[in-house]
Design a protein around this motif. Structure first.
Motif, PDB file in Angstrom:
ATOM      1  N   GLY A 162       0.810  -1.206   0.000  1.00 30.99           N
ATOM      2  CA  GLY A 162       0.000   0.000   0.000  1.00 30.99           C
ATOM      3  C   GLY A 162       0.842   1.253   0.000  1.00 30.99           C
ATOM      4  N   GLN A 163       0.197   2.336  -0.311  1.00 31.71           N
ATOM      5  CA  GLN A 163       0.774   3.667  -0.203  1.00 31.71           C
ATOM      6  C   GLN A 163      -0.396   4.605   0.023  1.00 31.71           C
ATOM      7  N   PRO A 164      -0.148   5.811   0.509  1.00 34.13           N
ATOM      8  CA  PRO A 164      -1.269   6.710   0.808  1.00 34.13           C
ATOM      9  C   PRO A 164      -2.241   6.821  -0.356  1.00 34.13           C
ATOM     10  N   GLY A 165      -3.484   6.463  -0.098  1.00 31.92           N
ATOM     11  CA  GLY A 165      -4.524   6.586  -1.112  1.00 31.92           C
ATOM     12  C   GLY A 165      -4.914   5.295  -1.780  1.00 31.92           C
ATOM     13  N   SER A 166      -4.122   4.232  -1.644  1.00 37.24           N
ATOM     14  CA  SER A 166      -4.506   2.985  -2.292  1.00 37.24           C
ATOM     15  C   SER A 166      -3.784   1.803  -1.653  1.00 37.24           C
ATOM     16  N   VAL A 167      -4.401   0.632  -1.806  1.00 41.49           N
ATOM     17  CA  VAL A 167      -3.795  -0.600  -1.325  1.00 41.49           C
ATOM     18  C   VAL A 167      -4.084  -1.681  -2.353  1.00 41.49           C
ATOM     19  N   LEU A 168      -3.100  -2.561  -2.574  1.00 40.61           N
ATOM     20  CA  LEU A 168      -3.239  -3.678  -3.494  1.00 40.61           C
ATOM     21  C   LEU A 168      -3.097  -4.984  -2.729  1.00 40.61           C
ATOM     22  N   VAL A 169      -3.940  -5.961  -3.066  1.00 41.10           N
ATOM     23  CA  VAL A 169      -3.772  -7.333  -2.579  1.00 41.10           C
ATOM     24  C   VAL A 169      -3.577  -8.209  -3.810  1.00 41.10           C
ATOM     25  N   TYR A 170      -2.692  -9.199  -3.700  1.00 37.20           N
ATOM     26  CA  TYR A 170      -2.366  -9.986  -4.885  1.00 37.20           C
ATOM     27  C   TYR A 170      -2.116 -11.434  -4.506  1.00 37.20           C
ATOM     28  N   GLY A 171      -2.270 -12.316  -5.503  1.00 35.34           N
ATOM     29  CA  GLY A 171      -2.065 -13.716  -5.183  1.00 35.34           C
ATOM     30  C   GLY A 171      -2.234 -14.666  -6.333  1.00 35.34           C
TER      31      GLY A 171
END
Length: 353
Positions: free
Chosen positions: A247-256
């Motif tokens: 993540g970073q300010p303003g967004s988050v990613l989840v992956y797999g």
């Protein structure tokens, strides 16, 4: 795959009467310091972290290496265990933690040159028994604690994250999660503070600048509620396993699994799928000083995002090799860890895409 927690010392050739030989004694990997090897940087390594300008890598047999020249050369650290290590994180340029199989938690106060053991799996059950003795739902959690204690030190921790030099979390298989508020001098079980009734594995923990997330098996996505001190389940956008979060300010990613990546700009309330064009699992991520995001696959594909993770483009970095950990550096490009050890990959300037 869980590796055995016991290994044999090299066999001793003893000339005993009547042709009888005696096997060398077994020693627990939790009590056996990691062996030094000139090939350590080429052996399987599972994670990378930045300790200020230093890089630190962790992997099998307790191997920890560090580099002060951007990953060009590596030195082997002094480590008190031979357990396989799965993750490493530094809260400051000098203070770091590494976790792994057999419930191991290691701490370094010198930027990764030397390590001491703070916790191992032989202590987990007792910590839980003591913590849950007066719990409102004591019998439920004491039963779990007794099971953990009876099974011994065979549970792996899979990730570690520290907010600062005192406050951190470790997460692992079968809903194992512990918190420290004193830099690892003591650990508090949080198994009862996760919305994870099926005890799915907790594969990764990550912070987006505002919220702390944990992801795991079968689409599990949890977010810490600081007020209730509980990891609450979010509506998952996918029913396959997630292996990481960045993540970073303003967004988050989840992956797999199978190249699936999802992005949220509202703290995980809503998710949008990000097209990766990959059919293989995403197993590592990194962010460079410019805020560009990188995703890497178990087959070695590299993707780069210039828009905070809203879209990704493939980046050519040379021969494909499996990747399990990555760091992006302006000077050297991508530093990668995987089952073939450590490698450097140059990156074309972002504007050339």
């Amino acid at each position: 795959m869980l590796f055995s927690k016991r290994i044999a010392l090299a066999a001793l050739a003893l000339a005993l009467p009547a042709g009888i030989s005696q096997a060398a004694p077994f020693i627990d990997v939790l009590d056996l310091p990691a062996q030094r090897s000139e090939l350590a940087a080429s052996n399987p390594l599972l994670d990378l972290a930045e300790a200020g300008k230093r890089l630190v890598a962790v992997g099998q047999r307790g191997h920890i290496l560090y580099s002060d020249d951007g990953g060009k050369t590596w030195s082997q650290a002094s480590v008190p265990v031979s357990s396989d290590l799965t993750a490493v994180h530094f809260a400051t340029p000098t203070l770091g933690w590494a976790v792994g199989h057999d419930g191991v938690v290691l701490h370094s106060s010198d930027g990764g040159r030397t390590w001491t053991k703070q916790l191992d799996g032989r202590q987990l059950g007792r910590l839980m028994l003591d913590a849950y003795a007066n719990h409102p739902d004591a019998e439920r959690w004491l039963e779990e604690a007794r099971r953990i204690e009876s099974e011994g030190a065979d549970k792996p921790f899979l990730d570690v994250w520290f907010e600062d030099e005192r406050n951190g979390f470790i997460v692992g298989a079968f809903n194992l999660i512990f918190r420290t508020r004193d830099g690892g001098q003591s650990w508090e079980p949080w198994t009862d503070r996760t919305d994870n009734p099926s005890a799915f594995h907790l594969n990764a923990i990550g912070y987006d600048g505002r919220d702390l997330f944990v992801v795991g098996e079968q689409g599990l996505v949890l977010r810490l509620n600081p007020a209730s001190e509980r990891f609450e389940a979010l509506t998952s956008p996918y029913q396959g396993s997630f292996f990481g979060v960045i993540g970073q300010p303003g967004s988050v990613l989840v992956y797999g699994l199978r190249g699936h990546v999802f992005r949220s700009t509202d703290g995980g309330a809503n998710w949008v799928q990000v097209n990766t064009g990959l059919p293989v699992s995403i197993t590592a991520s990194a962010r460079d000083a410019s805020g560009h995001l990188y995703l890497l696959s178990q087959a070695g594909h590299t993707l780069r995002s210039l828009d905070g993770g809203a879209s990704f483009q493939a980046v050519e970095t040379g021969p494909l090799v499996p990747v399990s950990g990555a760091v992006a550096q302006a000077e050297t490009g991508l530093v990668l860890a995987g089952n073939r050890g450590l490698s450097l990959r140059a990156l074309a300037p972002a504007q050339q895409e």
